[in-house]
Design an enzyme around this catalytic site. Structure first.
Site, mmCIF file in Angstrom:
data_model
loop_
_atom_site.group_PDB
_atom_site.id
_atom_site.type_symbol
_atom_site.label_atom_id
_atom_site.label_comp_id
_atom_site.label_asym_id
_atom_site.label_seq_id
_atom_site.Cartn_x
_atom_site.Cartn_y
_atom_site.Cartn_z
ATOM 1 N N HIS A 57 0.847 -1.189 0.000
ATOM 2 C CA HIS A 57 0.000 0.000 0.000
ATOM 3 C C HIS A 57 0.886 1.242 0.000
ATOM 4 O O HIS A 57 2.109 1.153 0.183
ATOM 5 C CB HIS A 57 -0.942 0.001 1.219
ATOM 6 C CG HIS A 57 -0.247 0.081 2.543
ATOM 7 N ND1 HIS A 57 -0.049 -1.021 3.359
ATOM 8 C CD2 HIS A 57 0.315 1.122 3.183
ATOM 9 C CE1 HIS A 57 0.593 -0.657 4.442
ATOM 10 N NE2 HIS A 57 0.833 0.632 4.374
HETATM 11 P P1 TYD Z 1 -1.779 -3.872 7.894
HETATM 12 O O1 TYD Z 1 -1.975 -2.474 7.391
HETATM 13 O O2 TYD Z 1 -2.368 -4.991 7.101
HETATM 14 O O3 TYD Z 1 -0.218 -4.137 8.080
HETATM 15 P P2 TYD Z 1 0.941 -4.180 6.937
HETATM 16 O O4 TYD Z 1 0.960 -2.832 6.311
HETATM 17 O O5 TYD Z 1 2.190 -4.468 7.715
HETATM 18 O O6 TYD Z 1 0.668 -5.240 5.942
HETATM 19 O O7 TYD Z 1 -2.317 -3.923 9.391
HETATM 20 C C1 TYD Z 1 -2.680 -5.116 10.042
HETATM 21 C C2 TYD Z 1 -3.847 -4.849 10.970
HETATM 22 O O8 TYD Z 1 -3.493 -3.937 11.998
HETATM 23 C C3 TYD Z 1 -5.036 -4.271 10.248
HETATM 24 O O9 TYD Z 1 -6.201 -4.891 10.767
HETATM 25 C C4 TYD Z 1 -5.039 -2.811 10.663
HETATM 26 C C5 TYD Z 1 -4.408 -2.850 12.034
HETATM 27 N N1 TYD Z 1 -3.659 -1.649 12.399
HETATM 28 C C6 TYD Z 1 -4.122 -0.846 13.421
HETATM 29 O O10 TYD Z 1 -5.172 -1.098 14.044
HETATM 30 N N2 TYD Z 1 -3.406 0.267 13.789
HETATM 31 C C7 TYD Z 1 -2.258 0.585 13.159
HETATM 32 O O11 TYD Z 1 -1.605 1.601 13.528
HETATM 33 C C8 TYD Z 1 -1.795 -0.250 12.074
HETATM 34 C C9 TYD Z 1 -0.514 0.080 11.329
HETATM 35 C C10 TYD Z 1 -2.520 -1.355 11.721
#
Ligand code: TYD
Length: 144
Positions: A57
């Protein structure tokens, strides 16, 4: 704070100087001179697998600095015409990621502990979650 690449760039490496003595090393990140923004949120990733890449992303506004506190991982980054692969392998390096940077994290070592500092709270609306949304956002930015 020493930047390894130009710090007007959408992404670049920060290099911090550890306080080292016979007991080990300590790195202090002070808001005054160690980071390009004031930290509003910290999260960390652990229990990662080399077979499970993450990220995929970009953000519209969010700024982040990622630090591999332990182990290593590979970032694939893209912004505008610029594409780069950066390995984070040391806790004395930080990877700045500004707005509009597509990021993928690959090849996590099993012991990888990845800390991320961010300049604002979690906001799902700030995410560009597909290549199509990212490209459309970039095209819009160019027109703006
Ligand atoms: P995700 O964005 O999929 O992580 P990555 O970018 O590493 O692939 O995030 C995983 C989960 O964590 C998703 O359900 C959103 C949650 N999350 C939060 O609640 N707060 C945060 O600050 C972040 C970064 C993620």
């Amino acid at each position: 704070m020493i930047t390894l690449l130009m710090n007007q760039q959408p992404f670049y490496l920060l290099q911090w100087k550890p306080h080292q003595d016979q007991r080990g090393s300590l790195i202090a990140l002070d808001a005054q001179d160690s980071l390009p923004f004031t930290v509003a949120r910290i999260y960390y990733l652990y229990g990662l697998s080399p077979k499970q890449p993450r990220g995929f992303h970009a953000h519209k506004q969010l700024q982040q600095v990622a630090v591999c506190l332990q182990g290593r991982c590979r970032f694939l980054l893209e912004s505008g015409q610029q594409q780069q692969e950066i390995w984070l392998t040391s806790p004395d390096q930080g990877l700045y990621l500004g707005p509009g940077v597509w990021r993928e994290m690959h090849d996590f070592s099993p012991d990888c502990l990845l800390l991320v500092m961010a300049d604002r709270s979690y906001d799902p609306d700030d995410y560009l979650n597909s290549r199509e949304a990212f490209k459309a956002w970039q095209a819009g930015e160019k027109l703006a």
